[in-house]
Write an enzyme that holds these catalytic residues in place. Structure first.
Site, PDB file in Angstrom:
ATOM      1  N   LYS A 176       0.842  -1.200   0.000  1.00  0.00           N
ATOM      2  CA  LYS A 176       0.000   0.000   0.000  1.00  0.00           C
ATOM      3  C   LYS A 176       0.870   1.240   0.000  1.00  0.00           C
ATOM      4  O   LYS A 176       1.481   1.595   1.000  1.00  0.00           O
ATOM      5  CB  LYS A 176      -0.935   0.057   1.211  1.00  0.00           C
ATOM      6  N   GLY A 229       6.926   5.250   8.109  1.00  0.00           N
ATOM      7  CA  GLY A 229       6.099   6.453   8.165  1.00  0.00           C
ATOM      8  C   GLY A 229       6.338   7.193   9.457  1.00  0.00           C
ATOM      9  O   GLY A 229       7.356   7.017  10.134  1.00  0.00           O
ATOM     10  N   THR A 231       6.139   8.561  13.262  1.00  0.00           N
ATOM     11  CA  THR A 231       6.200   7.849  14.539  1.00  0.00           C
ATOM     12  C   THR A 231       4.818   7.685  15.166  1.00  0.00           C
ATOM     13  O   THR A 231       4.487   6.621  15.690  1.00  0.00           O
ATOM     14  CB  THR A 231       7.177   8.561  15.497  1.00  0.00           C
ATOM     15  N   GLY A 234       3.035   4.963  13.457  1.00  0.00           N
ATOM     16  CA  GLY A 234       3.661   3.695  13.847  1.00  0.00           C
ATOM     17  C   GLY A 234       3.155   3.215  15.203  1.00  0.00           C
ATOM     18  O   GLY A 234       2.897   2.017  15.394  1.00  0.00           O
ATOM     19  N   GLU A 251       9.761   1.543  10.668  1.00  0.00           N
ATOM     20  CA  GLU A 251      10.821   2.504  10.341  1.00  0.00           C
ATOM     21  C   GLU A 251      10.175   3.874  10.425  1.00  0.00           C
ATOM     22  O   GLU A 251       9.369   4.231   9.570  1.00  0.00           O
ATOM     23  CB  GLU A 251      11.351   2.258   8.918  1.00  0.00           C
ATOM     24  N   CYS A 285      13.897  10.671   6.107  1.00  0.00           N
ATOM     25  CA  CYS A 285      13.753  10.316   7.524  1.00  0.00           C
ATOM     26  C   CYS A 285      15.065  10.522   8.275  1.00  0.00           C
ATOM     27  O   CYS A 285      15.070  10.904   9.432  1.00  0.00           O
ATOM     28  CB  CYS A 285      13.284   8.889   7.651  1.00  0.00           C
ATOM     29  N   GLU A 385      10.252  16.616  14.330  1.00  0.00           N
ATOM     30  CA  GLU A 385      10.634  16.343  12.943  1.00  0.00           C
ATOM     31  C   GLU A 385       9.842  17.276  12.023  1.00  0.00           C
ATOM     32  O   GLU A 385       8.619  17.311  12.060  1.00  0.00           O
ATOM     33  CB  GLU A 385      10.310  14.887  12.593  1.00  0.00           C
TER      34      GLU A 385
END
Ligand code: NAD
Length: 482
Positions: A176, A229, A231, A234, A251, A285, A385
């Site tokens: 996806k 993607g 955090t 995740g 990741e 990233c 980030e």
């Protein structure tokens, strides 16, 4: 419309979403809709899971490891034959310079496929000496159906980091892509058909993360989710996957420190700081988004870096001379500009950039490369980030303070060290809480070298022999010989 309507790849066939819904894909450099892709439903996902399981118990599961490896190799070969076309798609939906797509990202993806093709028939079990009279051996088996959920910044490469080891180890894959950048995943699906993968082995499901992404993570017929993607996404995936106790690898985000000591080759370090944050428009990233610079050389260093940055101008991503493309979406550009405002309000000194850019067309989500000085470790842009071309420069007094400041983050994806002192380089590398440490270089990758996070940058490793472990499970067989 440039590319028309794109369908889902399920069970070896292209088809619309069961309810006919589509989503637009926008070229961030022109703001034009360039395609409409199917928005998959749960019913579509159910069909894909059924096809994936049928392939496991059918032709794919019966294929020898060596034959599997050959097919994965061919996929890499075919991808390189189509590199111009696939690179163009990558640039059209992401906004990255064509030179990055054509000469870096797509060739790396092809190389990754061929690297893991080589592993297909080289992963083996052990025979184990145990007490008593028994033959004990282990088998390395695939996990089953792997779902790969990937973001928009390196759409094809990050997908292939998962697809390649998963297929080579005998799993089936449901991929996806991010809603903003589905085109190259769809192209990969077609290439898999062309080189002869059986139906259901690699399927492409497009749609939004909140709907079909969530459905993937909940689905009891999926054995593993390999996710790259944000955090926070995740964390949600980890919570949801607990219900069905799926395997997961995550990741996630980063806020990576790039540390420049006073004894470094300063010109090289300026280049490294620039590549560290501005490659891929900072939508990387592992971007070196926190520049930690020795107080003794801070002014000299930041002047050089600001001068270099002011000369970098964004341009048409399809122009081979362009080195800085368009930010991937309007929402992302707004997010980055918001961080610029926050940094100014909190007392950062703007040394370069800071505004939206116009490449002469009046269109597109372009941003000036931006450097902030006088950032302290507690300021927002030192902690969160940004995922854009914005660098936060923070100073330090000595080695211990550099290490402490570098590690003062919830993230631990990567770090850079610039010094001529080899002892210092190894010492600092050993103290940094990061999955990758670059010494006198930055943002370099190789399929044979593992990549992944410490701390809230996630767990699992991509690429290299380590990735193989995340796509296999171990079966122990006991044979009584008494
Ligand atoms: P994102 O988390 O918003 O989306 C990533 C993918 O997850 C997309 O395909 C999205 O549709 C899907 N998704 C969203 N919500 C979901 C849900 N609830 N369930 C299942 N799937 C869902 O991230 P993004 O904005 O696309 O990407 C940027 C982030 O990715 C940054 O944080 C960046 O650091 C990170 N990243 C990490 C690495 C790494 O290797 N560590 C590499 C690249 C990007």
């Amino acid at each position: 419309m440039l590319l028309g309507r794109k369908q889902l790849l399920i069970g070896g066939e292209w088809r619309d979403a069961s309810d006919g819904q589509t989503m637009p894909v926008v070229n961030p450099a022109t703001e034009e809709v360039i395609a409409h892709v199917a928005a998959a439903t749960r019913a579509d996902l159910d069909d894909a899971v059924r096809a994936a399981r049928a392939a496991l118990s059918g032709p794919w599961g019966k294929m020898s490891a060596r034959e599997r490896g050959r097919l994965v190799w061919k996929l890499g070969e075919r991808l390189m034959e189509q590199v111009d076309e696939v690179a163009r798609l990558e640039t059209l939906h992401n906004g990255k310079p064509i030179t990055e797509s054509r000469h870096v990202e797509i060739p790396m993806a092809a190389e990754c496929l061929q690297y893991f093709a080589g592993w297909a028939d080289k992963v083996q079990g052990d025979t184990i000496p145990v007490k008593g009279n028994a033959l004990v051996y282990t088998l390395r088996e695939p996990l089953g159906v792997v779902a790969a959920i990937v973001p928009w910044n390196f759409p094809l490469l990050l997908a292939v980091w998962k697809v390649a080891p998963a297929l080579a180890m005998g799993n089936t894959v449901i991929l996806k892509p991010a809603s903003q950048t589905p085109l190259t995943a769809l192209a990969l699906g077609q290439l898999a058909i062309d080189v002869g993968f059986p139906p259901g082995v690699l399927q492409i499901i497009t749609g939004s993360g909140g709907s079909v992404g969530q459905a993937i993570v909940e689905h009891p017929g999926i054995d593993k989710v390999a996710f790259t993607g944000d955090t926070s996404t995740g964390k949600g995936i980890m919570r949801t996957a607990a219900e069905t106790l799926k395997h997961i690898t995550l990741e996630l985000g980063g806020k990576s420190p790039n540390i420049v000591f006073a004894d470094a080759d300063l010109d090289a370090a300026v280049r490294g700081a620039s590549v560290g944050i501005f490659y891929g428009k900072g939508e990387v990233c592992a971007a070196g988004s926190r520049l930690l610079v020795d107080k003794a050389i801070k002014d000299q260093f930041l002047t050089k870096l600001a001068d270099r940055t002011k000369k970098m101008v964004p341009g048409d991503p399809l122009d081979p001379k362009t080195r800085l493309g368009a930010i991937s979406s309007k929402a992302q550009l707004e997010r980055v500009l918001n961080y610029v405002d926050i940094a100014k309000k909190e007392g950062g000194t703007l040394l370069a950039g800071g505004s939206r850019a116009d490449i002469g067309t009046g269109k597109g989500y372009f941003m000036q490369p931006t450097v902030f000085g006088d950032i302290t470790p507690t300021m927002t842009i030192a902690r969160e980030e940004i995922f854009g071309p914005v660098l936060a420069a923070i100073d330090f007094m000595d080695v211990d303070e550099a290490i402490a400041r570098a590690n003062d983050s919830i993230y631990g994806l990567a770090a850079g060290i610039w010094t001529r002192d080899i002892k210092k380089a190894h010492y600092v590398a050993s103290k940094l809480q990061a999955g990758t440490v670059w010494v006198n270089t930055y943002n370099v990758y190789d399929t044979a070298a593992p990549f992944g996070g410490y701390k809230q940058s996630g767990f699992g490793r991509e690429m290299s022999k380590y990735a193989v472990d995340y796509y296999t499970q171990v079966k122990t067989v006991w044979v009584d010989l008494a």
